[in-house]
Design a protein around this motif. Structure first.
Motif, short mmCIF file in Angstrom:
data_model
loop_
_atom_site.label_atom_id
_atom_site.label_comp_id
_atom_site.label_asym_id
_atom_site.label_seq_id
_atom_site.Cartn_x
_atom_site.Cartn_y
_atom_site.Cartn_z
N SER A 85 0.84 -1.20 0.00
CA SER A 85 0.00 0.00 0.00
C SER A 85 0.87 1.25 0.00
CB SER A 85 -0.92 0.00 1.21
OG SER A 85 -0.17 -0.17 2.38
N ASN A 87 0.87 5.59 0.79
CA ASN A 87 0.20 6.63 1.55
C ASN A 87 1.05 7.90 1.46
OD1 ASN A 87 -1.86 7.61 3.14
ND2 ASN A 87 -1.72 5.93 4.60
N VAL A 122 4.75 7.07 1.54
CA VAL A 122 5.04 5.95 2.46
C VAL A 122 4.61 4.66 1.76
CG1 VAL A 122 4.61 4.95 4.73
CG2 VAL A 122 4.67 7.43 4.46
N THR A 124 4.19 0.66 2.23
CA THR A 124 4.13 -0.41 3.24
C THR A 124 4.01 -1.75 2.54
OG1 THR A 124 2.96 1.15 4.66
CG2 THR A 124 2.95 -1.14 5.36
N GLU A 126 3.73 -5.89 3.13
CA GLU A 126 3.48 -7.00 4.06
C GLU A 126 3.81 -8.28 3.31
OE1 GLU A 126 -0.58 -6.65 5.52
OE2 GLU A 126 -0.42 -4.47 5.43
N VAL A 138 8.22 -0.73 6.26
CA VAL A 138 7.71 0.60 5.92
C VAL A 138 8.85 1.43 5.34
CG1 VAL A 138 6.60 2.68 6.83
CG2 VAL A 138 5.99 0.46 7.79
N PRO B 54 -2.05 1.37 7.13
CA PRO B 54 -1.24 0.14 7.17
C PRO B 54 0.16 0.33 7.74
CG PRO B 54 -1.75 0.77 4.91
CD PRO B 54 -2.55 1.65 5.79
N GLU B 55 0.76 1.52 7.52
CA GLU B 55 2.12 1.73 8.04
C GLU B 55 2.14 1.73 9.57
OE1 GLU B 55 0.50 3.91 6.09
OE2 GLU B 55 0.82 5.98 6.71
N MET B 58 1.68 -2.02 10.69
CA MET B 58 2.93 -2.78 10.51
C MET B 58 4.00 -2.33 11.51
SD MET B 58 2.58 -5.16 8.46
CE MET B 58 0.87 -5.29 8.94
N LEU B 150 4.89 8.00 13.58
CA LEU B 150 5.06 6.56 13.81
C LEU B 150 5.69 6.24 15.16
CD1 LEU B 150 6.16 5.27 10.28
CD2 LEU B 150 4.12 4.59 11.52
#
Lengths: 172, 168
Positions: A85, A87, A122, A124, A126, A138, B54-55, B58, B150
């Protein structure tokens, strides 16, 4: 003479219309999946052998996503990616020790400097390791640079719960 | 005079005896509450109905693994889905579910010092091999002034590691 010409035609015609399949596939694959490279990428978290907040080069090499610093390298196969993803966020222009130094500026000068920031992307990722263990990584990239990675990795078999947004139509 | 002295003395002795018994009692309950497990498996954060990017999910997951490894309470800290976890006899599992999330702004925080804080509240749920709940608590992570958004995930993970440290 005539018979020889007919023989050559009979043998040559099928070869003309059926190009060698192995060559065709090998040449076609890189065209559909060109490599993407981005320097000055920050790995915020999730690099097993690489320290958090390391800066390096993120690239798509072969069939995998690769992050490399001067000291180490991590690689994630596109097929092992469970979700990817992108962002947007913002980061301060002044960071680290200089940031603490700005706090000493009198009359709120340090706070004024905090106004200087820039937009970032950003990314990400997984993924699962060879033993089935779930990982998350990340990355922070310059603005607008995360989407090409996502597009490339999805084309190579990575899963994405949110599809990549289509570019906005140009105003006429 | 002597009567007053006797009353005070008896009172003091009773108070001391009371405090001593309370101390030993609390010590017993503390040692009784400590659980033992050789392995723990960390599950990724369930966002639930909370729009948690999601960041952040995670970062919570990876920070939890790092912080729980640091406690040194377990021989093995398994990631979710790790095939080796199936063979662990006394495995406990840590689940986190998002309850609330507010993404602040680093710029706002540093300019105003009172607004723009990033905060998250997650339910921490530790279960044993049979599914019995060992820990069920809501934990809050935040970054109020310095640091990137974060960093709230780091704050949260440190607090969860403290809970794990006190429980096992």
């Amino acid at each position: 003479m005539w018979t020889r010409g007919l023989f050559l035609l009979a043998v040559g015609a099928p070869l003309t219309f059926f190009p060698t399949p192995t060559r065709g596939q090998a040449a076609g694959a890189p065209q559909t999946a060109p490599s993407v490279v981005q320097a000055n990428v920050k790995l915020v978290i999730g690099g097993e052998t690489i320290k958090n907040n390391s800066v390096g080069t993120l690239s798509v090499v072969g069939n995998s996503l690769q992050f490399a610093t001067d000291k180490a390298k991590v690689e994630v196969d596109a097929s092992s990616i469970q979700d990817i993803s992108t962002n947007e966020d913002s980061r301060q222009d002044i960071t680290g020790a200089a940031h603490f130094a700005t706090m000493a500026i009198p009359y709120g000068g340090g706070r004024a400097l905090a106004l200087f920031s820039h937009q970032v992307d950003v990314l990400t990722v997984e993924f699962k390791d060879a033993n089935g263990g779930f990982h998350g990584a990340v990355f922070v990239l310059p603005q607008g640079q995360a989407a090409p990675f996502k597009k490339q990795l999805v084309a190579m078999g990575a899963k994405a719960s949110v599809p990549l947004a289509d570019p906005a139509p140009a105003n006429k | 005079m002597s009567v007053i002295f006797r009353v005070v003395l008896i009172g003091a002795v009773l108070l001391m005896a009371g405090s001593l018994s309370a101390q030993t009692g609390s010590g017993d309950s503390k040692s009784a509450q400590k659980l033992s497990a050789s392995s723990i498996q960390i599950e990724p954060t369930d966002p639930g109905d909370v729009p948690m990017p999601p960041e952040f999910r995670m970062a919570v997951y990876e920070n939890l693994i790092a912080q729980i490894r640091k406690t040194g309470k377990f021989q093995h800290v398994y990631r979710s889905g790790d095939n080796d976890a199936a063979s662990a006899s006394d495995l406990v599992t840590l689940h986190t579910t998002a309850r609330a999330f507010n993404k602040g702004s680093q710029k706002k925080r540093e300019v105003t010092t009172i607004t723009g804080s990033t905060s998250m509240t997650l339910n921490v749920h530790i279960t044993d091999h049979a599914g019995q709940v060992l820990v069920d608590r809501d934990v809050r992570g935040k970054v109020r002034f310095l640091g990137e958004n974060l960093r709230a995930t780091y704050d949260f993970s440190k607090k969860v590691a403290t809970i794990v440290q006190n429980t096992f």
